[in-house]
Design a protein around this motif. Sequence first.
Motif, PDB file in Angstrom:
ATOM      1  N   ASP A 163       0.828  -1.205   0.000  1.00 54.06           N
ATOM      2  CA  ASP A 163       0.000   0.000   0.000  1.00 54.06           C
ATOM      3  C   ASP A 163       0.864   1.257   0.000  1.00 54.06           C
ATOM      4  OD1 ASP A 163      -2.539  -1.377   0.248  1.00 54.06           O
ATOM      5  OD2 ASP A 163      -1.928  -1.842   2.307  1.00 54.06           O
ATOM      6  N   PRO A 164       0.474   2.270  -0.780  1.00 50.99           N
ATOM      7  CA  PRO A 164       1.226   3.529  -0.770  1.00 50.99           C
ATOM      8  C   PRO A 164       1.219   4.153   0.627  1.00 50.99           C
ATOM      9  CG  PRO A 164      -0.325   3.455  -2.608  1.00 50.99           C
ATOM     10  CD  PRO A 164      -0.666   2.307  -1.712  1.00 50.99           C
ATOM     11  N   ASN A 165       2.297   4.834   0.972  1.00 52.40           N
ATOM     12  CA  ASN A 165       2.399   5.563   2.234  1.00 52.40           C
ATOM     13  C   ASN A 165       2.011   4.678   3.416  1.00 52.40           C
ATOM     14  OD1 ASN A 165       3.120   7.934   0.854  1.00 52.40           O
ATOM     15  ND2 ASN A 165       0.968   8.434   0.519  1.00 52.40           N
ATOM     16  N   SER A 166       2.704   3.579   3.554  1.00 49.05           N
ATOM     17  CA  SER A 166       2.390   2.647   4.625  1.00 49.05           C
ATOM     18  C   SER A 166       3.660   2.054   5.215  1.00 49.05           C
ATOM     19  CB  SER A 166       1.491   1.511   4.116  1.00 49.05           C
ATOM     20  OG  SER A 166       2.194   0.706   3.180  1.00 49.05           O
ATOM     21  N   THR A 167       3.530   1.521   6.421  1.00 54.43           N
ATOM     22  CA  THR A 167       4.597   0.754   7.050  1.00 54.43           C
ATOM     23  C   THR A 167       3.968  -0.444   7.752  1.00 54.43           C
ATOM     24  OG1 THR A 167       4.541   1.886   9.207  1.00 54.43           O
ATOM     25  CG2 THR A 167       5.944   2.849   7.487  1.00 54.43           C
ATOM     26  N   GLU A 168       4.802  -1.438   8.041  1.00 58.12           N
ATOM     27  CA  GLU A 168       4.341  -2.599   8.789  1.00 58.12           C
ATOM     28  C   GLU A 168       5.467  -3.032   9.718  1.00 58.12           C
ATOM     29  OE1 GLU A 168       2.242  -6.987   8.021  1.00 58.12           O
ATOM     30  OE2 GLU A 168       2.673  -5.612   6.360  1.00 58.12           O
ATOM     31  N   ARG A 169       5.132  -3.202  10.989  1.00 52.11           N
ATOM     32  CA  ARG A 169       6.127  -3.583  11.998  1.00 52.11           C
ATOM     33  C   ARG A 169       5.628  -4.850  12.692  1.00 52.11           C
ATOM     34  NH1 ARG A 169       7.357  -2.396  17.570  1.00 52.11           N
ATOM     35  NH2 ARG A 169       9.582  -2.066  17.917  1.00 52.11           N
ATOM     36  N   ILE A 170       6.382  -5.943  12.520  1.00 54.65           N
ATOM     37  CA  ILE A 170       5.996  -7.218  13.113  1.00 54.65           C
ATOM     38  C   ILE A 170       6.967  -7.542  14.235  1.00 54.65           C
ATOM     39  CG2 ILE A 170       5.477  -9.638  12.686  1.00 54.65           C
ATOM     40  CD1 ILE A 170       5.220  -8.979   9.718  1.00 54.65           C
ATOM     41  N   VAL A 171       6.420  -7.758  15.430  1.00 55.57           N
ATOM     42  CA  VAL A 171       7.220  -8.194  16.578  1.00 55.57           C
ATOM     43  C   VAL A 171       6.983  -9.689  16.755  1.00 55.57           C
ATOM     44  CG1 VAL A 171       7.627  -7.952  19.053  1.00 55.57           C
ATOM     45  CG2 VAL A 171       7.058  -5.939  17.668  1.00 55.57           C
ATOM     46  N   PHE A 172       8.067 -10.448  16.873  1.00 58.68           N
ATOM     47  CA  PHE A 172       7.978 -11.903  16.955  1.00 58.68           C
ATOM     48  C   PHE A 172       8.275 -12.397  18.371  1.00 58.68           C
ATOM     49  CE2 PHE A 172       8.647 -10.948  12.559  1.00 58.68           C
ATOM     50  CZ  PHE A 172       7.954 -11.929  11.848  1.00 58.68           C
ATOM     51  N   PHE A 173       7.777 -13.589  18.660  1.00 65.08           N
ATOM     52  CA  PHE A 173       8.092 -14.223  19.923  1.00 65.08           C
ATOM     53  C   PHE A 173       9.550 -14.679  19.970  1.00 65.08           C
ATOM     54  CE2 PHE A 173       3.415 -15.087  20.051  1.00 65.08           C
ATOM     55  CZ  PHE A 173       3.152 -14.454  21.259  1.00 65.08           C
ATOM     56  N   ASP A 174      10.132 -14.914  18.807  1.00 70.96           N
ATOM     57  CA  ASP A 174      11.488 -15.440  18.760  1.00 70.96           C
ATOM     58  C   ASP A 174      12.387 -14.513  17.948  1.00 70.96           C
ATOM     59  OD1 ASP A 174       9.933 -16.246  16.447  1.00 70.96           O
ATOM     60  OD2 ASP A 174      11.715 -17.369  15.835  1.00 70.96           O
ATOM     61  N   ASN A 175      13.680 -14.538  18.218  1.00 71.26           N
ATOM     62  CA  ASN A 175      14.620 -13.674  17.523  1.00 71.26           C
ATOM     63  C   ASN A 175      14.839 -14.057  16.072  1.00 71.26           C
ATOM     64  OD1 ASN A 175      15.009 -12.014  19.677  1.00 71.26           O
ATOM     65  ND2 ASN A 175      17.201 -12.390  19.881  1.00 71.26           N
TER      66      ASN A 175
END
Length: 392
Positions: free
Chosen positions: A110-122
């Motif tokens: 999508d234009p002008n977007s970000t996504e930040r995924i935090v995981f349980f594991d490294n």
Amino acid sequence: MDLRKLALLSSLMATTALTACGGGGSASGSLPPSGGGGGGTQSTQSQTIDSIDAANSVGSPIKDFTDYNESMISPAQEKSRTGFSVRLSANTSGQCSNGIEFFAPDKNGDPNSTERIVFFDNACTEPASDAVRVYTSTGTSSETVHRSVTLYALGSSTPIATRSETNNYTNASYDQYGYPIASGGFQRTSSGNLNINGAKTIDDDSELNVAAASGNTQTFCGDSAGFNATGNQQLALTFGWAGVTPSGTRTLNNDGSVTWNATHTGSVYTGPIGGLSIVVGAQNSSCPISTPMFTLSGGTSKGTYNIPVSATFAYGILTNLTVTNASLPNGDTLNVQTNQGVTPGDIHFISGSLANGSTQIAAFNVNAFGDGTLTVNASGNAYPIVDWHVVR
């Protein structure tokens, strides 16, 4: 911080909370039947109400500070902090960096977007939360951000909860990812809700004013109001809260973490299920705040609270929380501490104790994400806490 250690207990508590919300399991929060064993029913009900009010009272500023901090965790800005250049790299390809992936644009393109995924594991194989932002410029110094956060349990690809919100920023400059540049200060209003099992469970709004930085410190103020939209079926009540942080400080520490310090004051409310609503007033443009933008309507005030809070975050995760001798309605006091001997994913990472004089009324334990349980001493019943508030 090793995010792999967040996995097991965080997942278990999320599952427990959702099971309780669905009406099953032992943490149902139901009261002893009238006339049954377990002592005076009226006393038990009174302590239950006080305990839920207390958990929501302290949950309100912690949730606010978590949201405030989230609005400033752009990789571009965190990379420039001492000690953060390795912990969170500002990549656009979604490369795994210490249990976090960042995409610009989001994975959907999508234009002008970000996504930040935090995981349980490294190794970034077990997602814990997936936050998508879509931002739109509305003027030379203003912007609207629609943010959706999907929450997962360990080992499951099915979301357990979602949070949706609309944030409006004014009087700010923005970086390449559409985040307001924290050091310059800005104003922010937010309207959001938490959905569990497809139902709007928590409805809450807030505003934040942040002054330009002076060295490593900024002053801020804010207010918020919210309520549990689904209510407590056993008590036939909806619980609400509304409060103000007239002034506080945000400090960038030498290790790159950020500490928010302030005293939050406000009131707790009860009302019939479906009887509470948020009233929106005029936005504040400076500190201190004397007239909050967001208040509640339709409920009865159960009293006021005064809660001194110190909360430290490292790359968006709460690492230390302290509340000392907070005053609550009916002469109750609340103390909250962080157990540094366990990982942030442990449900005993944050512990709180509600007392009246020398008598403990209730205790709660949550992880760094605000998920856990509130236990009322008089009944022994446990009530699920999700996203810092009692959800049933």
